[in-house]
Scaffold this active site. Structure first.
Site, PDB file in Angstrom:
ATOM      1  N   CYS A 184       0.845  -1.195   0.000  1.00  0.00           N
ATOM      2  CA  CYS A 184       0.000   0.000   0.000  1.00  0.00           C
ATOM      3  C   CYS A 184       0.887   1.255   0.000  1.00  0.00           C
ATOM      4  O   CYS A 184       1.645   1.451  -0.928  1.00  0.00           O
ATOM      5  CB  CYS A 184      -0.989  -0.035   1.162  1.00  0.00           C
ATOM      6  SG  CYS A 184      -2.388   1.119   0.953  1.00  0.00           S
TER       7      CYS A 184
ATOM      8  N   GLU B 147      -2.343  -9.429   2.533  1.00  0.00           N
ATOM      9  CA  GLU B 147      -2.823 -10.112   3.741  1.00  0.00           C
ATOM     10  C   GLU B 147      -4.342 -10.137   3.824  1.00  0.00           C
ATOM     11  O   GLU B 147      -4.914 -10.897   4.604  1.00  0.00           O
ATOM     12  CB  GLU B 147      -2.228  -9.453   4.996  1.00  0.00           C
ATOM     13  CG  GLU B 147      -2.827  -8.123   5.395  1.00  0.00           C
ATOM     14  CD  GLU B 147      -2.260  -6.921   4.644  1.00  0.00           C
ATOM     15  OE1 GLU B 147      -2.564  -5.788   5.048  1.00  0.00           O
ATOM     16  OE2 GLU B 147      -1.523  -7.122   3.656  1.00  0.00           O
TER      17      GLU B 147
ATOM     18  N   HIS C  13      -3.578  -4.971  -0.528  1.00  0.00           N
ATOM     19  CA  HIS C  13      -3.144  -5.613   0.712  1.00  0.00           C
ATOM     20  C   HIS C  13      -3.151  -7.133   0.517  1.00  0.00           C
ATOM     21  O   HIS C  13      -4.219  -7.748   0.536  1.00  0.00           O
ATOM     22  CB  HIS C  13      -4.085  -5.239   1.859  1.00  0.00           C
ATOM     23  CG  HIS C  13      -3.947  -3.820   2.308  1.00  0.00           C
ATOM     24  ND1 HIS C  13      -3.130  -3.447   3.350  1.00  0.00           N
ATOM     25  CD2 HIS C  13      -4.509  -2.677   1.842  1.00  0.00           C
ATOM     26  CE1 HIS C  13      -3.200  -2.143   3.515  1.00  0.00           C
ATOM     27  NE2 HIS C  13      -4.033  -1.649   2.617  1.00  0.00           N
TER      28      HIS C  13
END
Length: 212
Positions: A87, A194, A192
């Protein structure tokens, strides 16, 4: 083999830490440490720089930790430690950011970070939610990730890449929006990983076992 997630008060690292720890355990990718200690960063085998919020705030937040950016630069530039920016951590790889003011980035990727301007004015900014990746070129960290895989985005500013060879993937959001960049031992994702389920976890696993 130690992967260090750099903590410089840029946001909640809990989900990123859990995702990296999970994939390290599943793939034999070593151990994962979250720290703001420059000495730990300097000795890392892999580095991850997350970032949430505005480019200037993240840039100054990193600089506020004495010796932290110097340790990061030494590891990545002098020792060629594999690096992943996430990001705003990816945006800081650019030449400069133009969010609210002009702020220099690391200069690893040629280009600027500027406001997203969709061709359809009805499309909201920030660009938030799931979007389909469009792969522009292959890379070891993208092994098993294909055009059409979903990734989770939340951002109002995007990198405008000056060199096409540094662009690995983009998405369509009223025009092309940079999603993944790379140069040498450095790679960055605007989304992102994750939070991007299968494709994101695959990318994390690939990064943990990447030997550039």
């Amino acid at each position: 083999m130690t992967t260090v997630l750099i903590d410089y008060d840029s946001g909640n690292l809990h989900s990123a830490q859990k995702a990296f720890e999970r994939m390290a355990a599943e793939t034999g990718g070593g151990n994962v440490v979250v720290t703001s200690d420059p000495e730990v960063v300097r000795k890392a085998d892999r580095l991850v720089l997350p970032g949430d919020g505005a480019f200037p705030a993240c840039r100054r937040g990193l600089q506020a930790f004495e010796g932290l950016e110097e340790a990061l630069q030494e590891a990545v530039e002098a020792r060629a430690v594999p690096f992943l920016g996430i990001c705003v951590g990816m945006q800081m790889m650019a030449t400069r950011g133009l969010e609210y003011e002009r702020v220099d980035g690391f200069g690893w990727i040629e280009g600027e970070v500027d406001l997203i301007r969709p061709s359809d004015p009805k499309m909201p900014v920030p660009h938030m939610g799931w979007n389909d990746l469009l792969i522009d070129r292959s890379h070891p960290v993208l092994e098993g990730i294909v055009t059409g895989d979903h990734a989770y985005f939340v951002h109002s500013y995007a990198m405008q890449v000056a060199r096409p060879d540094q662009l690995l993937a983009h998405v369509d959001y009223g025009g092309p929006v940079t999603a993944i960049v790379s140069e040498g031992t450095k790679i960055g994702t605007q989304f992102h990983p994750e939070k991007s389920q299968g494709a994101g976890l695959r990318l994390i696993a690939n990064f943990l076992n990447w030997m550039p």
